[in-house]
Scaffold this motif. Structure first.
Motif, short mmCIF file in Angstrom:
data_model
loop_
_atom_site.label_atom_id
_atom_site.label_comp_id
_atom_site.label_asym_id
_atom_site.label_seq_id
_atom_site.Cartn_x
_atom_site.Cartn_y
_atom_site.Cartn_z
N ASN A 93 -13.04 6.48 -35.41
CA ASN A 93 -13.33 5.96 -36.74
C ASN A 93 -12.93 4.50 -36.90
O ASN A 93 -13.54 3.74 -37.65
N ASP A 94 -11.85 4.09 -36.18
CA ASP A 94 -11.40 2.70 -36.31
C ASP A 94 -12.11 1.78 -35.34
O ASP A 94 -11.77 0.60 -35.24
N THR A 122 -12.17 2.08 -32.02
CA THR A 122 -11.59 2.05 -30.69
C THR A 122 -12.48 2.82 -29.71
O THR A 122 -12.74 4.00 -29.91
N ASN A 153 -18.17 9.79 -37.34
CA ASN A 153 -17.19 9.97 -38.41
C ASN A 153 -17.44 11.34 -39.03
O ASN A 153 -18.35 11.50 -39.84
#
Length: 330
Positions: free
Chosen positions: A89-90, A92, A158
């Motif tokens: 989600n970030d 990465t 997500n």
């Protein structure tokens, strides 16, 4: 019973995993596999026009990056777009597991060789086959690549904002996860509501059609997360089966090797290893019912069968000794 490729001789000239995996698969299917260092097709084709010659590169044999070294982590996983699409989600980028695209490419190689064998039976002609880890990676995520060719944006991962709550992963009350895969969401929505013991959701104006569930996905996923946290996964599995819900439990490798379904279908076998004794191995996933595949031997050590192979080709012991002295063979 003979293997389906019995009588086919394979000269395997790879390193790392992809081509050795292809050689191992064909060996399990009955072929005689001989591993040597590389020669080139143009030279060998003059000796044997019926030769089938498969070449695997990282990025292909032409183009600006044709000489770049490529592994499945780089050419397959990263360059193909897979790693980007699987990002957290970030943002990465996640690491893949070892050999994923190598083994996928190995099976593509086997398919190409088998097609070339069929072609040779019809025409008598050999074939040069080329694959790249990059191309296999792009082909593997072909749905996303096709969307990109059509100018459509990539949808990042997500689970809390999944386009379809009925095609998403969820965690049960015992911290065990499962995955839904209900493409025909309207067909399966009533059964899922019954499984969740929430018949009211079936006719809820926020969720009673696929477009509405998409528009209100975050809210529905929150409701489902809360519901699934109330019971262990085993309880939910029974409810899913009773109501025709399409799901799969998310298993650890340790669970897989003890899964009765995997054992019932012959996913694993046991053979004697000359150093370690009995060892268990994963079998190839193609099952020939009339000519079953089998792992006939463990991977040989370097040069282990040199003498056996050369004697079979007509070399004398003096010839073999001379080759060893010249360090042509080990």
């Amino acid at each position: 019973m003979s293997g389906i490729l019995e009588g086919v001789k394979v000269v395997e000239m790879g390193n790392n995993i992809a081509i050795p995996a292809a050689g191992a698969i064909m060996g399990d299917w009955g072929a005689d596999v001989i591993k040597v260092e590389p020669f080139d097709y143009a030279t060998l084709n003059k000796i044997n026009p019926r030769l089938i010659y498969a070449v695997l590169t990282g990025y292909g044999s032409v183009g600006p990056d044709k000489d770049e070294r490529g592994f499945d982590f780089t050419a397959g996983w990263a360059r193909s777009g897979t790693q980007h699409l699987m990002a957290e989600n970030d943002g990465t980028p996640p690491a893949q597991r070892a050999g994923m695209y190598d083994r996928t490419t190995g099976m593509h190689t086997v398919a190409g060789v088998c097609a070339a064998l069929f072609h040779r039976e019809k025409t008598g002609q050999g074939q040069e086959i080329e694959l790249s880890l990059y191309h296999v990676g792009v082909y593997t995520i072909g749905t996303d690549i096709q969307n990109a060719l059509m100018g459509l944006p990539s949808v990042p991962n997500n689970r809390r904002k999944a386009n379809s709550p009925l095609w998403n992963s969820y965690r049960a009350g015992d911290d065990r996860w499962f995955q839904f895969a209900m493409l025909q969401a309207d067909v399966h929505w009533p059964g899922l509501c019954r499984a969740m013991e929430r018949p009211d959701l079936e006719s809820d104006v926020r969720f009673n059609t696929t477009p509405k569930r998409t528009d209100n996905a975050e809210e529905l996923i929150r409701i489902m997360d809360t519901l699934f946290s109330l019971r262990p996964r085993s309880d939910w599995e029974k409810r899913f089966k009773d109501n025709g819900v399409i799901y799969g439990r998310i298993e650890t490798p340790q669970e897989v090797v003890n899964d009765p379904q995997a054992h019932a279908n012959g996913f694993f076998t046991e053979i004697d290893h000359p150093r370690t004794g009995k060892m268990k191995y994963v079998t190839t996933p193609v099952d020939f019912r009339q000519n079953p595949a089998s792992i006939r031997t463990p991977a040989p050590e370097v040069g282990q069968h040199n003498e056996e192979i050369l004697l079979g080709l007509g070399y004398s012991w003096d010839n073999i000794s001379s080759l060893k002295e010249q360090q042509v063979i080990l």
